[in-house]
Design an enzyme around this catalytic site. Sequence first.
Site, PDB file in Angstrom:
ATOM      1  N   LYS A  35       0.825  -1.214   0.000  1.00 12.55           N
ATOM      2  CA  LYS A  35       0.000   0.000   0.000  1.00 12.55           C
ATOM      3  C   LYS A  35       0.858   1.263   0.000  1.00 12.55           C
ATOM      4  O   LYS A  35       0.525   2.226  -0.695  1.00 12.55           O
ATOM      5  CB  LYS A  35      -0.958   0.002   1.185  1.00 12.55           C
ATOM      6  N   THR A  36       1.944   1.276   0.799  1.00  7.03           N
ATOM      7  CA  THR A  36       2.778   2.472   0.838  1.00  7.03           C
ATOM      8  C   THR A  36       3.434   2.700  -0.518  1.00  7.03           C
ATOM      9  O   THR A  36       3.522   3.842  -0.997  1.00  7.03           O
ATOM     10  CB  THR A  36       3.853   2.348   1.932  1.00  7.03           C
ATOM     11  N   ASP A 224      -3.649   7.595   4.814  1.00  8.37           N
ATOM     12  CA  ASP A 224      -3.238   6.208   5.023  1.00  8.37           C
ATOM     13  C   ASP A 224      -3.925   5.657   6.274  1.00  8.37           C
ATOM     14  O   ASP A 224      -4.306   6.410   7.171  1.00  8.37           O
ATOM     15  CB  ASP A 224      -1.721   6.153   5.176  1.00  8.37           C
ATOM     16  N   GLN A 255      -8.094  -4.856   9.370  1.00  3.92           N
ATOM     17  CA  GLN A 255      -7.027  -4.515  10.306  1.00  3.92           C
ATOM     18  C   GLN A 255      -7.413  -3.353  11.215  1.00  3.92           C
ATOM     19  O   GLN A 255      -6.548  -2.668  11.763  1.00  3.92           O
ATOM     20  CB  GLN A 255      -5.738  -4.185   9.543  1.00  3.92           C
ATOM     21  N   ARG A 611       1.565 -10.859  10.439  1.00  2.00           N
ATOM     22  CA  ARG A 611       2.918 -10.340  10.677  1.00  2.00           C
ATOM     23  C   ARG A 611       3.958 -11.358  10.243  1.00  2.00           C
ATOM     24  O   ARG A 611       5.130 -11.013  10.059  1.00  2.00           O
ATOM     25  CB  ARG A 611       3.149 -10.028  12.168  1.00  2.00           C
TER      26      ARG A 611
END
Length: 738
Positions: A35-36, A224, A255, A611
Amino acid sequence: MNPPDLLAQLNPTQAQAADHHEGPALVIAGAGSGKTRTLIYRIAHLIGHYGVAPGEILAVTFTNKAAAEMRERASHLVPGADKLWMSTFHSAGVRILRAYGEHIGLKRGFVIYDDDDQLDVLKDIMGSLPGIGPDTNPRVLRGILDRAKSNLQTPGDLDRAHEPYLSGIPKEAAAEAYRRYETRKKAQNAIDFGDLITETVRLFRDVPAVLNAVQNRARFIHVDEYQDTNKAQYELTRLLASRDRNLLVVGDPDQSIYKFRGADIQNILDFQKDYPDSKVYMLEHNYRSSARVLGIANRLIENNAERLDKTLKAVKEDGPPVVFHRATDHRAEGDFVSEWITRLHAREGLPLTDMAVLYRTNAQSRVIEESLRRVQIPTKIVGGVGFYDRREIRDILAYARLSINPSDDVALRRIIGRPRRGIGDTALTKLLDWAAAHRTSLLEACARADTDGILDRGAQKAVDFAALMHAMSEAADNYEPGPFLRYVIETSGYLDLLRQEGPEGQVRAENLDELVNAAEEWSQDNQGTIGDFLDDAALLSSVDDMRTKQENKGAPEDAVTLMTMHNAKGLEFPVVFIVGVEEGLLPSKGAIAEAGGIEEERRLFYVGITRAMDRLFLTAAENRMQYGKTNAAEDSRFLEEIEGGFDTVDPYGQVVEYRAKTWKTYRPTVPTTSAVKNTSPLTAGMAYRGGERVRHPKFGEGQVLAVAGTGDRQEVTVHFPTAGTKKLLVKFANLSPA
């Protein structure tokens, strides 16, 4: 690099999102989906392909670390990246209020109260408030005010609340405390952390010209982690985007795990209702985790109702099997984890930094720590006291704050006795009374302690203190942040105080050295005054801070990371252990009886699972010690939902058959339709009107204050004298007539 080359580096869905030009857009970005990267490439594409000026772009996120990462990555792609506005919500609020705050009565040089400053003010207020007992914890009141601000509520809104009690405090008393708190802050030219958003919203609403000016600087807006926004942040975003409507938000409802902080998952779920013409882009390719890890993550989260359908697709291969182990007790669980970490480190050469142990509550870390210590495995615990939360750091920063804002009574009261100056409680009370009567600051009272006869004995000591602060104020105008803090440390007498504290004082003195280093490093990256440095220091969250060199000073370079699943969000590790997958822990006891609680806990478990990059271990105990007693534990209901997606092993690593255990201890009983017809009207839910006396299996007797919803979604608000006010989903609350 020309624009086509940029999009060619993305997968097709990422490229579509990055090519979005004008109008609203929602990017649903699954865990590990890049996403970033998509966000940064979209910004670069706006500049390179569509000709948008960097000075017209705003990107907002939640942590300073994330904002810094975006700036760093953008600098490699975008010419003029230094003109991009990339910050946290709160940093953006500081910038706007520093520039335009005078329009709503904020004076230049206002200070930002931190948590302890708030508590100091509230302690004073509580002493004279009817309805608040002497044993009331001021943190409870602070929590009420913080929640009110995140929901854009005024003191009047608290007065009009349906519930007669807010966290056990009468709503009228809470509202009056809120009023007095705001009055006190205004008199001291101060705002708190929540005000950075709420006051910016007020500024935009009250002064349209200011909103228009900021919109000129933020024509293209990116947010974001949109699933983590609260009402105030949502409204700030809405106002900023109201003119040009070039709003692109990125997030993942699966999330959303910060409801306890005020995050509202509906903000992202309702985005298409708010912006019917919005484009939606689904990023479902996961570049982080193995296919087996993603398999159980997908199995788990599909059980949630409040979500936008998506299925993560693994780019990586299957990887090792996901392992579940049921230990005999919590100590054996710790030993299982330490044995596997030893095996992976010693036999397979895996660095300890590649491994993390995640848990639901911090209390679970003790046994894991002890097990790892026995086999001499070093650990790094995340979630302890952050660098800027340490006493000595806060003291010196309070000196600095008072030097640039003489009206900051909270800072003065913190430091006037550090070190001791012969100004005791009696003298301080006289100074406070005189300052209140003359509507001036406490520092001014110190300066006039002798000439105005405020104090008899000790007047000169107060005057000397005022002179010291005057000298520091002059130094603040002439020194860079680093040298100024060194000047404060030395001239305040603080260093001499620490030298008297022995080895502990030496450690604290080293921390102050690190504070000066932090200010020096800040000056290398920024052009600004000590006031600007203090603004940035106030904005550092504990999670940001623990990732810095200061927090981990002295920690072993190669160590296993221990942290809660909440703290793990945004991180990744090749090997992850999630311990305590049991009813009452995951999901937690409190979440089971709360509306939406199970879904939030499931999302939290999902975050923990995702994770893991390569290997994932899940553990539970048959018996666990709690409150000094060892009790039988139950497998989490979530294990049944993912059964078939993992192997089970015994302590020696041998695969065995998984046998699901019953989980009746905490799981609420949902009555059938026929059973409901034969029960008391209270159990049926639809008969609640408010005022009924009910009994809860954990909270005891209480009174129904409000009713909302119908059927399976019906919610009641109940005040329990021993537990405060709770919102409960009737379907799961297991209430009975009292």
